[in-house]
Design a protein around this motif. Structure first.
Motif, PDB file in Angstrom:
ATOM      1  N   GLN A   8       0.834  -1.158   0.227  1.00 47.92           N
ATOM      2  CA  GLN A   8       0.011  -0.049  -0.013  1.00 47.92           C
ATOM      3  C   GLN A   8       0.908   1.159   0.051  1.00 47.92           C
ATOM      4  O   GLN A   8       0.610   2.040  -0.739  1.00 47.92           O
ATOM      5  N   LEU A   9       2.102   1.259   0.600  1.00 52.05           N
ATOM      6  CA  LEU A   9       2.848   2.307   0.463  1.00 52.05           C
ATOM      7  C   LEU A   9       3.198   2.578  -0.978  1.00 52.05           C
ATOM      8  O   LEU A   9       3.253   3.906  -1.361  1.00 52.05           O
TER       9      LEU A   9
ATOM     10  N   GLN B 161       2.702  -1.594  11.031  1.00 50.04           N
ATOM     11  CA  GLN B 161       1.697  -1.889   9.865  1.00 50.04           C
ATOM     12  C   GLN B 161       0.316  -1.521   9.924  1.00 50.04           C
ATOM     13  O   GLN B 161      -0.432  -1.095   9.188  1.00 50.04           O
ATOM     14  N   HIS B 162       0.028  -2.050  11.387  1.00 55.09           N
ATOM     15  CA  HIS B 162      -1.495  -1.498  11.398  1.00 55.09           C
ATOM     16  C   HIS B 162      -1.785   0.004  11.232  1.00 55.09           C
ATOM     17  O   HIS B 162      -2.860   0.293  10.757  1.00 55.09           O
ATOM     18  N   ALA B 163      -0.978   0.686  11.856  1.00 52.25           N
ATOM     19  CA  ALA B 163      -1.188   2.160  11.818  1.00 52.25           C
ATOM     20  C   ALA B 163      -1.249   2.662  10.258  1.00 52.25           C
ATOM     21  O   ALA B 163      -2.056   3.404   9.921  1.00 52.25           O
ATOM     22  N   LEU B 164      -0.221   1.954   9.310  1.00 53.56           N
ATOM     23  CA  LEU B 164      -0.184   2.330   7.953  1.00 53.56           C
ATOM     24  C   LEU B 164      -1.479   1.885   7.397  1.00 53.56           C
ATOM     25  O   LEU B 164      -1.969   2.563   6.543  1.00 53.56           O
ATOM     26  N   LEU B 165      -1.827   0.706   7.728  1.00 49.05           N
ATOM     27  CA  LEU B 165      -3.148   0.274   7.020  1.00 49.05           C
ATOM     28  C   LEU B 165      -4.262   1.103   7.411  1.00 49.05           C
ATOM     29  O   LEU B 165      -5.146   1.515   6.546  1.00 49.05           O
ATOM     30  N   VAL B 166      -4.398   1.524   8.537  1.00 50.06           N
ATOM     31  CA  VAL B 166      -5.652   2.318   9.006  1.00 50.06           C
ATOM     32  C   VAL B 166      -5.414   3.818   8.223  1.00 50.06           C
ATOM     33  O   VAL B 166      -6.448   4.242   7.718  1.00 50.06           O
ATOM     34  N   ALA B 167      -4.230   4.346   8.401  1.00 46.83           N
ATOM     35  CA  ALA B 167      -3.979   5.483   7.596  1.00 46.83           C
ATOM     36  C   ALA B 167      -4.280   5.617   6.025  1.00 46.83           C
ATOM     37  O   ALA B 167      -4.924   6.387   5.815  1.00 46.83           O
ATOM     38  N   ILE B 168      -3.557   5.065   5.480  1.00 53.73           N
ATOM     39  CA  ILE B 168      -4.056   4.748   4.058  1.00 53.73           C
ATOM     40  C   ILE B 168      -5.428   4.372   3.816  1.00 53.73           C
ATOM     41  O   ILE B 168      -6.023   5.044   2.753  1.00 53.73           O
TER      42      ILE B 168
END
Length: 176
Positions: free
Chosen positions: A20-21, A65-72
């Motif tokens: 996702q990044l 990872q969880h923070a990135l997934l939620v943010a995106i």
């Protein structure tokens, strides 16, 4: 009958966060460049390869990872006008007083010590490199959360590099 939620394997989560990044235009190298610029003044022998390794290690942490997934996901939903009002307008405009984006990002820095926390504050204000690119308003794109999460990854990797330098210095002095 209701289906039980499945347990997601950590490799699947890690792969999804990295993918996702990339889909959002963020490379490991672009984050490593920020780490290098933050830590090189304190470690002249630092290499971009070491910074890249540090970014990759930070991306192995489930909380990150969880923070990135939620943010995106929140940014994507805002791009698609899928959030309810007034949240849709607040996120789409990257409202300055919103602060939830920084709260999520800051929460993901605490596992990497005070260097990561203070570095996050600096990166959030200065917005160097890819962070500034993400923060720039682009038609049809929302990066309200992602710019802060990229700052988190860079901050954590910077803290990791700083602590590892100290570990190396102390090891050398013990055996010299």
């Amino acid at each position: 009958m209701t289906q039980q939620p499945r347990q997601v394997h950590s490799k699947e989560v890690a792969d999804a966060a990295k993918q996702q990044l990339v889909e959002r235009g963020v490379t490991i190298e672009s984050i490593a460049d920020i780490v290098y610029n933050m830590q090189h003044p304190y470690n002249p022998s630092l290499t971009l390869e070491t910074c890249t390794e540090s970014v990759n290690r930070v991306l192995e942490k489930r909380e990150v990872q969880h923070a990135l997934l939620v943010a995106i996901e929140l940014d994507r939903l805002a791009e698609q006008n899928q959030l309810s009002e007034p949240l849709q307008s607040i996120v789409a405009a990257d409202e300055g007083l919103f602060g939830v984006d920084e709260t999520i990002a800051l929460g993901a820095t605490y596992g990497f010590g005070s260097i990561a926390v203070s570095t996050f504050g600096y990166l959030d204000r200065a917005k160097p490199g890819i962070i500034g690119e993400l923060d720039t308003k682009q038609k049809g794109k929302v990066h309200t959360f992602l710019d802060d999460l990229v700052a988190t990854v860079a901050s954590n990797a910077s803290g990791r590099v700083a602590h590892r330098l100290r570990d190396v210095e102390e090891q050398v002095s013990q055996f010299s």
